[in-house]
Design a protein around this motif. Structure first.
Motif, short mmCIF file in Angstrom:
data_model
loop_
_atom_site.label_atom_id
_atom_site.label_comp_id
_atom_site.label_asym_id
_atom_site.label_seq_id
_atom_site.Cartn_x
_atom_site.Cartn_y
_atom_site.Cartn_z
N VAL A 129 0.64 -1.20 -0.06
CA VAL A 129 -0.09 -0.33 0.16
C VAL A 129 1.11 1.32 0.64
CG1 VAL A 129 -1.76 -0.92 1.12
CG2 VAL A 129 -0.15 0.16 2.41
N GLN A 130 0.25 2.58 -0.24
CA GLN A 130 1.35 3.51 0.12
C GLN A 130 1.00 4.36 1.00
OE1 GLN A 130 3.32 5.11 -2.14
NE2 GLN A 130 3.66 3.14 -3.43
N ALA A 131 1.36 4.74 2.09
CA ALA A 131 0.80 5.46 3.23
C ALA A 131 1.92 6.55 3.18
CB ALA A 131 0.33 4.90 4.16
N GLY A 132 1.50 7.54 3.87
CA GLY A 132 2.84 9.12 4.13
C GLY A 132 3.77 9.36 2.84
N GLY A 133 3.56 9.24 1.56
CA GLY A 133 4.23 9.30 0.61
C GLY A 133 5.17 8.65 0.71
N THR A 166 -3.39 -4.28 16.64
CA THR A 166 -4.61 -4.90 16.73
C THR A 166 -5.53 -3.92 15.50
OG1 THR A 166 -5.54 -3.76 18.05
CG2 THR A 166 -4.51 -5.84 18.73
N GLY A 167 -4.60 -2.39 15.11
CA GLY A 167 -5.65 -1.90 14.32
C GLY A 167 -6.54 -2.32 12.77
N THR A 168 -7.07 -1.90 11.86
CA THR A 168 -7.32 -1.87 10.01
C THR A 168 -6.62 -1.52 9.95
OG1 THR A 168 -8.57 0.15 10.65
CG2 THR A 168 -9.92 -2.09 10.97
N PHE A 169 -6.12 -1.90 8.44
CA PHE A 169 -5.09 -1.36 7.66
C PHE A 169 -4.99 0.68 7.63
CE2 PHE A 169 -3.59 -5.39 6.81
CZ PHE A 169 -3.03 -5.73 7.06
N GLU A 170 -6.59 0.73 7.36
CA GLU A 170 -7.37 1.81 7.19
C GLU A 170 -6.08 2.61 8.67
OE1 GLU A 170 -9.78 -0.34 7.48
OE2 GLU A 170 -9.61 -0.59 5.26
N GLU A 171 -6.69 2.49 9.93
CA GLU A 171 -6.18 2.55 10.84
C GLU A 171 -4.25 2.97 10.67
OE1 GLU A 171 -8.97 2.39 14.58
OE2 GLU A 171 -7.92 0.48 13.83
N LEU A 172 -4.05 1.76 10.60
CA LEU A 172 -2.21 2.07 10.09
C LEU A 172 -1.96 2.86 9.19
CD1 LEU A 172 -1.67 -2.15 10.26
CD2 LEU A 172 -1.59 -0.24 12.52
N GLU A 173 -2.25 2.55 7.50
CA GLU A 173 -1.94 3.96 7.20
C GLU A 173 -2.29 4.99 7.36
OE1 GLU A 173 -4.10 2.80 3.43
OE2 GLU A 173 -4.34 0.06 4.05
N ALA A 174 -3.54 5.58 8.04
CA ALA A 174 -3.94 7.32 8.86
C ALA A 174 -2.50 6.99 10.29
CB ALA A 174 -4.77 6.98 9.51
N ALA A 176 0.78 5.55 9.93
CA ALA A 176 1.60 5.84 9.02
C ALA A 176 1.72 7.13 8.55
CB ALA A 176 2.08 5.14 7.73
N GLY A 177 1.08 7.66 7.66
CA GLY A 177 0.71 9.07 6.99
C GLY A 177 1.05 10.22 8.36
N THR A 178 0.98 10.36 9.36
CA THR A 178 1.43 11.25 10.00
C THR A 178 2.72 11.31 10.98
OG1 THR A 178 1.10 10.10 12.47
CG2 THR A 178 -0.93 10.89 11.35
N LEU A 179 3.81 10.08 10.50
CA LEU A 179 5.22 10.01 11.24
C LEU A 179 6.30 11.32 10.27
CD1 LEU A 179 5.30 5.89 10.69
CD2 LEU A 179 4.90 7.69 12.59
N ARG A 180 7.18 11.35 11.09
CA ARG A 180 7.13 12.97 10.67
C ARG A 180 8.88 12.36 11.21
NH1 ARG A 180 4.29 12.99 8.32
NH2 ARG A 180 2.51 14.61 7.13
N PRO A 181 9.82 13.07 10.69
CA PRO A 181 11.05 13.24 11.25
C PRO A 181 11.52 13.98 12.51
CG PRO A 181 11.66 13.48 9.18
CD PRO A 181 10.47 13.61 9.67
N VAL A 182 12.15 13.09 13.73
CA VAL A 182 12.13 14.08 14.82
C VAL A 182 13.36 15.16 15.38
CG1 VAL A 182 12.74 13.96 17.37
CG2 VAL A 182 11.38 12.01 16.18
N ARG A 183 13.06 16.27 15.58
CA ARG A 183 14.01 17.71 15.15
C ARG A 183 14.76 17.21 16.84
NH1 ARG A 183 10.14 20.79 11.65
NH2 ARG A 183 11.46 20.25 10.01
#
Length: 185
Positions: A129-133, A166-174, A176-183
């Protein structure tokens, strides 16, 4: 000398006296149970994923990620940086979703096949799947509710990232889309 007091008929140890004593004790115990407060739910102290992620990024020098701007209802439940399968140091952040499912972020440098297998609970690769680029491999553990997204490092400066739980793939993808590098600065 005075005469001793007459012996009470209750001291004779009859079955009726034992039953009366047990009833009195039962009433006292029931009253204590009724007035002692009980906890309906256990709450854990807040988990500081942003603060811990900065410390781990500084300590490890790794480009770790964390979720940023999760929608309302997500709750951080755990955070750690520990040695895992194959002796690999692993950054972990766990969350409860608004629906009550559990989702964890797992990251390491130079991930081995054994590390990925352990984090996905030996799940079967089922697609992409594609998520978060990014492109993520999907993994499903049959017989146990565990879904996983795996993004393998594309170079020496990238970490292998797993979003699992235990999350759904929709929850996992959502997530993953919020992940950002830590500054760290």
């Amino acid at each position: 000398m005075s005469e001793p007091a007459p012996r009470s008929s209750y001291a004779n140890g009859s079955v009726a006296n034992i039953v009366r004593s047990l009833l009195v004790i039962g009433v006292i115990v029931a009253a204590l149970i009724a007035i002692v407060p009980r906890v309906n739910s256990v709450s854990q102290p807040p988990v500081d994923v942003p603060g811990a992620s900065v410390e781990v990024a500084k300590e490890s020098g790794w480009p770790i990620e964390r979720p940023v701007a999760l929608p309302d209802g997500w709750k951080a439940t755990s955070v750690r940086y520990v040695r895992s399968t194959g002796g690999l140091m692993t950054w972990h952040a766990g969350y409860q979703t608004p629906t009550g499912n559990y989702i964890a972020l797992e990251q390491t440098k130079d991930a081995t096949a054994a590390w990925v297998e352990a984090q996905t609970n030996r799940a079967a690769h089922t697609g992409e799947v594609q998520a978060g680029g990014r492109t993520w491999g999907t993994y499903v553990r049959s017989g146990k509710v565990q879904n996983s997204l795996v993004h393998r490092a594309q170079g020496p400066t990238e970490l292998t990232t797993i979003v699992t739980g235990t999350g759904t793939f929709e929850e996992l993808e959502a997530f993953a889309g919020t992940l950002r590098p830590v500054r760290t600065s």
